[in-house]
Design a protein around this motif. Structure first.
Motif, PDB file in Angstrom:
ATOM      1  N   GLU A   1     -21.122  10.129  17.189  1.00 25.30           N
ATOM      2  CA  GLU A   1     -21.630  10.402  15.947  1.00 25.30           C
ATOM      3  C   GLU A   1     -21.583   9.166  15.269  1.00 25.30           C
ATOM      4  N   ILE A   2     -20.460   8.415  15.334  1.00 28.09           N
ATOM      5  CA  ILE A   2     -20.339   7.110  14.285  1.00 28.09           C
ATOM      6  C   ILE A   2     -21.385   6.315  14.587  1.00 28.09           C
ATOM      7  N   GLU A   3     -21.454   5.944  15.872  1.00 26.98           N
ATOM      8  CA  GLU A   3     -22.469   5.136  16.540  1.00 26.98           C
ATOM      9  C   GLU A   3     -23.955   5.275  16.210  1.00 26.98           C
ATOM     10  N   TYR A   4     -24.104   6.620  16.257  1.00 25.99           N
ATOM     11  CA  TYR A   4     -25.607   6.951  15.650  1.00 25.99           C
ATOM     12  C   TYR A   4     -25.998   6.740  14.230  1.00 25.99           C
ATOM     13  N   GLU A   5     -25.015   7.139  13.568  1.00 23.55           N
ATOM     14  CA  GLU A   5     -25.179   6.737  12.060  1.00 23.55           C
ATOM     15  C   GLU A   5     -25.074   5.299  11.731  1.00 23.55           C
ATOM     16  N   ARG A   6     -24.243   4.673  12.213  1.00 21.75           N
ATOM     17  CA  ARG A   6     -24.027   3.089  11.946  1.00 21.75           C
ATOM     18  C   ARG A   6     -25.403   2.413  12.318  1.00 21.75           C
ATOM     19  N   ARG A   7     -26.006   2.942  13.299  1.00 19.45           N
ATOM     20  CA  ARG A   7     -27.522   1.934  13.418  1.00 19.45           C
ATOM     21  C   ARG A   7     -28.303   2.219  12.517  1.00 19.45           C
ATOM     22  N   PHE A   8     -28.270   3.383  11.562  1.00 19.69           N
ATOM     23  CA  PHE A   8     -29.084   3.501  10.566  1.00 19.69           C
ATOM     24  C   PHE A   8     -28.624   2.859   9.466  1.00 19.69           C
ATOM     25  N   ALA A   9     -27.185   3.064   9.295  1.00 17.88           N
ATOM     26  CA  ALA A   9     -26.666   2.433   8.130  1.00 17.88           C
ATOM     27  C   ALA A   9     -26.725   0.753   7.966  1.00 17.88           C
ATOM     28  N   MET A  10     -26.880   0.370   9.032  1.00 17.19           N
ATOM     29  CA  MET A  10     -26.891  -1.400   9.129  1.00 17.19           C
ATOM     30  C   MET A  10     -28.312  -1.739   8.429  1.00 17.19           C
ATOM     31  N   ILE A  11     -29.370  -0.759   8.541  1.00 24.33           N
ATOM     32  CA  ILE A  11     -30.731  -1.123   8.155  1.00 24.33           C
ATOM     33  C   ILE A  11     -30.661  -1.305   6.576  1.00 24.33           C
ATOM     34  N   ALA A  12     -29.986  -0.317   5.930  1.00 26.14           N
ATOM     35  CA  ALA A  12     -29.600  -0.426   4.424  1.00 26.14           C
ATOM     36  C   ALA A  12     -28.768  -1.921   4.320  1.00 26.14           C
ATOM     37  N   ALA A  13     -27.566  -2.216   5.047  1.00 28.51           N
ATOM     38  CA  ALA A  13     -26.706  -3.379   4.625  1.00 28.51           C
ATOM     39  C   ALA A  13     -27.546  -4.516   4.451  1.00 28.51           C
ATOM     40  N   ALA A  14     -28.403  -4.736   5.359  1.00 23.18           N
ATOM     41  CA  ALA A  14     -29.343  -6.002   5.361  1.00 23.18           C
ATOM     42  C   ALA A  14     -29.917  -6.217   3.946  1.00 23.18           C
ATOM     43  N   PHE A  15     -30.412  -4.944   3.398  1.00 16.20           N
ATOM     44  CA  PHE A  15     -31.019  -5.198   1.807  1.00 16.20           C
ATOM     45  C   PHE A  15     -29.971  -5.276   0.931  1.00 16.20           C
ATOM     46  N   ILE A  16     -28.802  -4.571   0.896  1.00 18.75           N
ATOM     47  CA  ILE A  16     -27.798  -4.458  -0.052  1.00 18.75           C
ATOM     48  C   ILE A  16     -27.388  -5.896   0.086  1.00 18.75           C
ATOM     49  N   LEU A  17     -26.745  -6.593   1.101  1.00 16.29           N
ATOM     50  CA  LEU A  17     -26.070  -7.835   1.332  1.00 16.29           C
ATOM     51  C   LEU A  17     -27.034  -8.796   0.940  1.00 16.29           C
ATOM     52  N   THR A  18     -28.163  -8.725   0.893  1.00 15.42           N
ATOM     53  CA  THR A  18     -29.280  -9.975   0.700  1.00 15.42           C
ATOM     54  C   THR A  18     -29.205  -9.892  -0.836  1.00 15.42           C
ATOM     55  N   ILE A  19     -29.421  -8.905  -1.561  1.00 15.70           N
ATOM     56  CA  ILE A  19     -29.421  -8.878  -2.834  1.00 15.70           C
ATOM     57  C   ILE A  19     -28.302  -9.407  -3.584  1.00 15.70           C
ATOM     58  N   ILE A  20     -27.043  -8.980  -3.053  1.00 16.45           N
ATOM     59  CA  ILE A  20     -25.524  -9.386  -3.380  1.00 16.45           C
ATOM     60  C   ILE A  20     -25.480 -10.766  -3.351  1.00 16.45           C
TER      61      ILE A  20
END
Length: 383
Positions: free
Chosen positions: A295-314
């Motif tokens: 379950e963690i691996e499944y959710e991590r794959r989608f969470a990393m999509i948002a991480a790219a945008f968030i860390l770029t803005i920061i």
């Protein structure tokens, strides 16, 4: 002969005609867009290349005995070529952030961002090529983690289990799981090497009432998905009446596979995203408890999509201003924030393992927290 026809003159632009003109210029690709994209992606892939070289050096040193023992062909094509995409996916958010911090600080240090803003480009418009690069990296990371890396991990883990250390789970005891609603299976012991099991029972319930029980001394699982039972007994219950049937051999399709109850470390990394979703749904229906890592691996794959945008803005918000001390200060702050993000995600994933939260909540807590940080820093930088 008449005089030359007067040329038509465009009417004077009024406020209404100006308002009616499309504003597509805001979304046209301009030279500075290509300039930022080139620097962003160039720095990102260069950082990833350096990381891969460092990882190869340390990994060879750690697995030196295996590298010297295994055939060179398997080491290169079965291990490293399948291992490097995994590294790219794992560290993609980190190097997205570092790439933004590094090249944006360099632009600010050379006053190039000041020149862009002075020419009439708004800070909001300046963000567009950054988000375009973040979208490309997010899509690349998702495709790698969802479809490319899982088949590669199968080859990589086969190499590791054969030449480094074998962590594959090949046997289990006291196995109990739900075959389908109302049907429970139990195996005292199962060995996946020989595909033999011992003392198997299958109970069929209707509500809390036991309708039938099948027991067998020995079972064997074949490659066609069939379970072959030896010396079986079937007991059917009808109230206080009991009917017993005995036999020497019985072939049956139970709809379960040894991989459903023999779960090895990193098994979740072998499944593509659709396979992972189907596996989780099947295991939940069967009442299997130890699927948190899946379950963690499944959710991590989608969470990393948002991480790219968030860390770029920061990263853009922190490094777009020219500061005293040069880009070293921005890079230092960026490293602290990026490592804190990865550490935060590691800590919250333990919440799902312990059962404190669901895997989805655990994986998205860092994104929510850092999203607020990104919004605050972006508004501050825009002012």
């Amino acid at each position: 002969m008449t005089g030359q026809e007067p040329t038509s003159v465009s009417p004077i632009e009024t406020e209404d005609t100006k308002k009616s003109k499309p504003t597509s210029w805001r979304f046209r690709i301009k030279k500075f867009d290509l300039y930022i994209v080139k620097n962003f992606l160039g720095t990102y892939f260069f950082a990833i290349l350096l990381l891969m070289l460092i990882v190869i050096i340390f990994d060879v040193n750690e697995k030196l005995d295996a590298v010297l023992t295994a055939p060179l062909y398997e080491t290169i094509f079965k291990y490293f070529l399948n291992f490097l995409p995994f590294i790219i996916s794992q560290f993609s958010p980190l190097f997205t952030f570092i790439a933004v911090i590094f090249f944006t600080s360099r632009l600010a240090d050379r006053s190039e961002i000041i020149a862009m803003l002075s020419s009439g480009i708004s800070f909001k418009r300046l963000t567009v090529p950054y988000l375009a690069c973040a979208a490309f990296i997010a899509l690349l990371s998702y495709v790698l983690s969802a479809y490319v890396i899982p088949p590669a991990n199968v080859q990589k883990l086969e190499y590791v289990n054969r030449w480094v250390h074998n962590r594959a789970v090949t046997a289990g005891t006291n196995i109990q799981l739900q075959v389908r609603p109302g049907v429970m299976a139990y195996i005292a012991r199962y060995d996946n090497t020989s595909r033999n099991g011992y003392r198997m029972s299958i109970d069929r319930f209707e509500g809390n009432t036991l309708l039938s029980r099948l027991t067998a001394e020995n079972v064997h699982y074949d490659t066609l998905g069939r379970w072959k039972l030896d010396r079986y007994v079937i007991r059917d219950f009808d109230g206080v009446r009991e009917t017993m049937t005995r036999g020497a051999k019985l072939d049956t399709l139970l709809g379960i596979d040894p991989k459903d109850f023999l779960i090895s470390e990193h098994d979740e990394e072998k499944l593509t995203t659709p396979q992972l979703k189907q596996y989780i749904d099947n295991q939940r229906a069967r009442g299997v408890a130890n699927i948190q890592n899946f379950e963690i691996e499944y959710e991590r794959r989608f969470a990393m999509i948002a991480a790219a945008f968030i860390l770029t803005i920061i990263g853009l918000s922190l490094s777009s201003r020219k500061v005293r001390g040069g880009m070293g200060v921005n890079i230092g702050i960026g490293l602290v924030l990026s490592f804190s993000y990865i550490l935060f995600m590691t800590v919250t994933s333990s919440f799902a393992v312990s059962g404190m939260t669901s895997a989805r909540v655990a994986m998205w807590i860092p994104n929510v927290v850092y999203c607020f940080i990104a919004i605050y820093l972006y508004r501050r930088a825009a002012r």
